[in-house]
Write a protein that holds these residues in place. Structure first.
Motif, PDB file in Angstrom:
ATOM      1  N   ALA A   1       0.862  -1.203   0.111  1.00 38.26           N
ATOM      2  CA  ALA A   1      -0.004   0.133   0.081  1.00 38.26           C
ATOM      3  C   ALA A   1       1.024   1.177   0.099  1.00 38.26           C
ATOM      4  O   ALA A   1       1.959   1.340   0.571  1.00 38.26           O
ATOM      5  CB  ALA A   1      -0.923  -0.021   1.211  1.00 38.26           C
ATOM      6  N   GLU A   2       0.413   2.107  -0.564  1.00 38.51           N
ATOM      7  CA  GLU A   2       1.113   3.494  -0.784  1.00 38.51           C
ATOM      8  C   GLU A   2       0.115   4.467  -0.260  1.00 38.51           C
ATOM      9  O   GLU A   2      -0.997   4.764  -1.106  1.00 38.51           O
ATOM     10  CB  GLU A   2       1.399   3.959  -2.099  1.00 38.51           C
ATOM     11  N   LEU A   3       0.012   5.383   0.766  1.00 36.66           N
ATOM     12  CA  LEU A   3      -1.351   5.860   1.569  1.00 36.66           C
ATOM     13  C   LEU A   3      -0.446   7.421   1.755  1.00 36.66           C
ATOM     14  O   LEU A   3       0.777   7.689   2.072  1.00 36.66           O
ATOM     15  CB  LEU A   3      -1.576   5.263   2.565  1.00 36.66           C
TER      16      LEU A   3
ATOM     17  N   PHE B   1      -5.830   1.348   7.905  1.00 35.15           N
ATOM     18  CA  PHE B   1      -5.940   0.460   6.796  1.00 35.15           C
ATOM     19  C   PHE B   1      -6.208  -0.893   7.397  1.00 35.15           C
ATOM     20  O   PHE B   1      -6.011  -0.993   8.615  1.00 35.15           O
ATOM     21  CB  PHE B   1      -4.757   0.319   5.844  1.00 35.15           C
TER      22      PHE B   1
END
Length: 138
Positions: free
Chosen positions: A19-21, A27
């Motif tokens: 994931a890139e947040l 999450f």
């Protein structure tokens, strides 16, 4: 507009993040896609100036059936024939609990037998001493 830190989430030694947040974030980590065993959650953050921070969170996944063993301990030194009992049972999921097979039968510990023998000996002693007292009072 204010720039915020970016967060990259990795599992184990993967080079591709899961994931890139943008911070702050909530999450859900789906452990059903991971094999049972030890893993490391690696969280890398980059602030707007380009500085990085890293946090490693070791964890263990145990989605598969639970395995209970009686008769041998980890790192035990043994010889001869050893009776071992193994039980494996599924936990179901977060909505349904599987009751069938979820209890592992265990042998009775030896100290229970010692307590039982001591209790029977005390009861016999009490019975005989109280009978002797009644004989002398009559």
């Amino acid at each position: 507009m204010e720039e915020r830190s970016k967060i990259y989430i990795f599992i184990d030694e993967d080079i591709q993040p899961i994931a890139e947040l943008v911070a702050p974030v909530n999450f859900e980590l789906d452990t059903t896609k991971l094999i049972d065993g030890k893993h490391i959650l690696k969280i890398v953050s980059k602030d707007p100036t380009g500085k990085e921070g890293v946090r490693l969170v070791p964890f263990e996944v145990r989605n598969g059936p639970a395995i209970a063993i009686e008769g041998i301990k980890e790192n035990a030194v043994v010889d001869g024939v050893i009776p071992i009992m193994v039980n494996a049972y599924g936990k179901g999921d977060q909505k349904n609990f599987m009751i069938v097979g979820s209890e592992t039968p265990q042998s009775i510990p030896f100290w229970i037998f010692i307590l039982l023998i001591l209790f029977v000996a005390w009861a016999a002693y009490y019975h005989f001493t109280s009978s002797a007292v009644q004989l002398y009072t009559k």
